[in-house]
Design a protein around this motif. Structure first.
Motif, PDB file in Angstrom:
ATOM      1  N   LYS A  11       6.339  -8.299  -4.800  1.00  0.00           N
ATOM      2  CA  LYS A  11       6.781  -6.925  -4.590  1.00  0.00           C
ATOM      3  C   LYS A  11       5.556  -6.056  -4.339  1.00  0.00           C
ATOM      4  O   LYS A  11       4.554  -6.166  -5.047  1.00  0.00           O
ATOM      5  CB  LYS A  11       7.543  -6.435  -5.822  1.00  0.00           C
ATOM      6  N   HIS A  12       5.616  -5.225  -3.324  1.00  0.00           N
ATOM      7  CA  HIS A  12       4.523  -4.358  -2.881  1.00  0.00           C
ATOM      8  C   HIS A  12       3.353  -5.145  -2.282  1.00  0.00           C
ATOM      9  O   HIS A  12       2.260  -4.626  -2.144  1.00  0.00           O
ATOM     10  CB  HIS A  12       4.023  -3.434  -4.003  1.00  0.00           C
ATOM     11  N   GLY A  13       3.607  -6.406  -1.931  1.00  0.00           N
ATOM     12  CA  GLY A  13       2.593  -7.211  -1.250  1.00  0.00           C
ATOM     13  C   GLY A  13       2.620  -6.880   0.238  1.00  0.00           C
ATOM     14  O   GLY A  13       3.398  -6.049   0.704  1.00  0.00           O
ATOM     15  N   SER A  14       1.754  -7.540   0.973  1.00  0.00           N
ATOM     16  CA  SER A  14       1.731  -7.309   2.411  1.00  0.00           C
ATOM     17  C   SER A  14       1.355  -8.603   3.113  1.00  0.00           C
ATOM     18  O   SER A  14       0.960  -9.583   2.478  1.00  0.00           O
ATOM     19  CB  SER A  14       0.753  -6.190   2.765  1.00  0.00           C
ATOM     20  N   TYR A  15       1.485  -8.570   4.424  1.00  0.00           N
ATOM     21  CA  TYR A  15       1.085  -9.724   5.214  1.00  0.00           C
ATOM     22  C   TYR A  15       0.506  -9.242   6.532  1.00  0.00           C
ATOM     23  O   TYR A  15       0.771  -8.124   6.982  1.00  0.00           O
ATOM     24  CB  TYR A  15       2.263 -10.683   5.443  1.00  0.00           C
ATOM     25  N   GLY A  41       3.153  -6.247   7.918  1.00  0.00           N
ATOM     26  CA  GLY A  41       4.243  -5.600   7.215  1.00  0.00           C
ATOM     27  C   GLY A  41       3.997  -5.538   5.725  1.00  0.00           C
ATOM     28  O   GLY A  41       3.005  -6.060   5.215  1.00  0.00           O
ATOM     29  N   THR A  42       4.921  -4.900   5.044  1.00  0.00           N
ATOM     30  CA  THR A  42       4.899  -4.776   3.591  1.00  0.00           C
ATOM     31  C   THR A  42       6.086  -5.531   3.032  1.00  0.00           C
ATOM     32  O   THR A  42       7.197  -5.456   3.561  1.00  0.00           O
ATOM     33  CB  THR A  42       4.987  -3.291   3.180  1.00  0.00           C
ATOM     34  N   ILE A  43       5.838  -6.253   1.962  1.00  0.00           N
ATOM     35  CA  ILE A  43       6.912  -6.986   1.284  1.00  0.00           C
ATOM     36  C   ILE A  43       7.441  -6.087   0.172  1.00  0.00           C
ATOM     37  O   ILE A  43       6.698  -5.684  -0.722  1.00  0.00           O
ATOM     38  CB  ILE A  43       6.395  -8.336   0.744  1.00  0.00           C
ATOM     39  N   HIS A  44       8.708  -5.765   0.249  1.00  0.00           N
ATOM     40  CA  HIS A  44       9.318  -4.855  -0.721  1.00  0.00           C
ATOM     41  C   HIS A  44      10.011  -5.582  -1.855  1.00  0.00           C
ATOM     42  O   HIS A  44      10.129  -5.049  -2.957  1.00  0.00           O
ATOM     43  CB  HIS A  44      10.298  -3.911  -0.023  1.00  0.00           C
ATOM     44  N   GLU A  45      10.491  -6.784  -1.560  1.00  0.00           N
ATOM     45  CA  GLU A  45      11.179  -7.580  -2.576  1.00  0.00           C
ATOM     46  C   GLU A  45      10.907  -9.046  -2.279  1.00  0.00           C
ATOM     47  O   GLU A  45      10.974  -9.479  -1.128  1.00  0.00           O
ATOM     48  CB  GLU A  45      12.682  -7.290  -2.522  1.00  0.00           C
ATOM     49  N   PHE A  46      10.589  -9.807  -3.317  1.00  0.00           N
ATOM     50  CA  PHE A  46      10.300 -11.228  -3.164  1.00  0.00           C
ATOM     51  C   PHE A  46      10.908 -11.966  -4.346  1.00  0.00           C
ATOM     52  O   PHE A  46      10.422 -11.853  -5.468  1.00  0.00           O
ATOM     53  CB  PHE A  46       8.790 -11.469  -3.095  1.00  0.00           C
ATOM     54  N   VAL A  47      12.005 -12.674  -4.094  1.00  0.00           N
ATOM     55  CA  VAL A  47      12.675 -13.451  -5.130  1.00  0.00           C
ATOM     56  C   VAL A  47      12.652 -14.904  -4.673  1.00  0.00           C
ATOM     57  O   VAL A  47      13.382 -15.264  -3.734  1.00  0.00           O
ATOM     58  CB  VAL A  47      14.133 -12.975  -5.352  1.00  0.00           C
ATOM     59  N   PRO A  48      11.793 -15.748  -5.277  1.00  0.00           N
ATOM     60  CA  PRO A  48      11.652 -17.133  -4.821  1.00  0.00           C
ATOM     61  C   PRO A  48      12.996 -17.854  -4.667  1.00  0.00           C
ATOM     62  O   PRO A  48      13.892 -17.727  -5.500  1.00  0.00           O
ATOM     63  CB  PRO A  48      10.799 -17.783  -5.918  1.00  0.00           C
ATOM     64  N   ASN A  49      13.096 -18.568  -3.562  1.00  0.00           N
ATOM     65  CA  ASN A  49      14.278 -19.359  -3.207  1.00  0.00           C
ATOM     66  C   ASN A  49      15.554 -18.519  -3.038  1.00  0.00           C
ATOM     67  O   ASN A  49      16.651 -19.067  -3.028  1.00  0.00           O
ATOM     68  CB  ASN A  49      14.533 -20.484  -4.214  1.00  0.00           C
ATOM     69  N   HIS A  50      15.384 -17.217  -2.878  1.00  0.00           N
ATOM     70  CA  HIS A  50      16.571 -16.372  -2.736  1.00  0.00           C
ATOM     71  C   HIS A  50      16.426 -15.313  -1.642  1.00  0.00           C
ATOM     72  O   HIS A  50      17.233 -15.270  -0.721  1.00  0.00           O
ATOM     73  CB  HIS A  50      16.917 -15.721  -4.067  1.00  0.00           C
ATOM     74  N   LYS A  51      15.411 -14.444  -1.752  1.00  0.00           N
ATOM     75  CA  LYS A  51      15.318 -13.381  -0.737  1.00  0.00           C
ATOM     76  C   LYS A  51      13.918 -12.810  -0.577  1.00  0.00           C
ATOM     77  O   LYS A  51      13.104 -12.830  -1.486  1.00  0.00           O
ATOM     78  CB  LYS A  51      16.317 -12.268  -1.007  1.00  0.00           C
ATOM     79  N   ILE A  52      13.707 -12.279   0.630  1.00  0.00           N
ATOM     80  CA  ILE A  52      12.493 -11.540   0.964  1.00  0.00           C
ATOM     81  C   ILE A  52      12.949 -10.298   1.734  1.00  0.00           C
ATOM     82  O   ILE A  52      13.704 -10.420   2.700  1.00  0.00           O
ATOM     83  CB  ILE A  52      11.534 -12.362   1.854  1.00  0.00           C
ATOM     84  N   THR A  53      12.520  -9.142   1.285  1.00  0.00           N
ATOM     85  CA  THR A  53      12.782  -7.901   2.014  1.00  0.00           C
ATOM     86  C   THR A  53      11.426  -7.384   2.450  1.00  0.00           C
ATOM     87  O   THR A  53      10.521  -7.237   1.618  1.00  0.00           O
ATOM     88  CB  THR A  53      13.491  -6.863   1.118  1.00  0.00           C
TER      89      THR A  53
END
Length: 154
Positions: free
Chosen positions: A54-58, A74-86
């Motif tokens: 969360k709040h990471g970037s790439y 971009g910016t990563i707003h949500e990161f839930v392993p094996n489930h979702k990336i926003t």
């Protein structure tokens, strides 16, 4: 070649729904988006930075046949392993504004999984302009590379 990646572009909406089923376990499919080395392989790009949190970037960089460098970030707003990336996605030095991407990963069976991408654009016009490019062909090819690359590594 059959396009296994399906793109739903509802008329008059500023979004796309992209779905693809893979003959891969969920954890392996998610790893293709999580690990920089794998991203480089299937995207054919250099991963400059990938902070999966969360709040990471790439930041990715690719070089065209003429030697010109093109950046994506971009910016990563949500990161839930094996489930979702926003995340947001921006193609640098292009007329395309930032887009918002919701990636959801779903297990279908122990050996199969599904990726559902909901992409929101600034306007219908921007979405339609992108669709006039070889976008559908490109994303299908990238997903094919994920399938091929990870099938070989299983």
């Amino acid at each position: 070649m059959e396009r296994k990646t399906k793109i739903d572009a509802e008329e008059g909406k500023q979004e796309l729904r992209i779905t693809r089923e893979f003959d891969l376990p969920l954890a392996l499919l998610f790893k293709a988006y999580e690990e920089a080395e794998m991203v480089e392989q299937w995207m054919g790009t250099k991963v400059v930075k990938l902070e999966n949190r969360k709040h990471g970037s790439y930041q990715f960089e690719t070089t065209d046949p003429k030697g010109n460098k093109h950046g994506f970030n971009g910016t990563i707003h949500e990161f839930v392993p094996n489930h979702k990336i926003t995340r947001t996605f921006e193609m640098e030095n292009t007329p395309f504004p930032v887009q918002l991407e919701y990636l959801e990963f779903e297990s279908l069976t122990p050996d199969t999984s599904k990726l559902i991408m909901h992409v929101v654009y600034q306007s219908v016009a921007v979405r339609d302009q992108l669709l006039r490019l070889p976008f559908a062909q490109g994303i299908n090819m990238a997903h094919n590379r994920i399938q091929e690359m990870l099938t070989q590594s299983k």
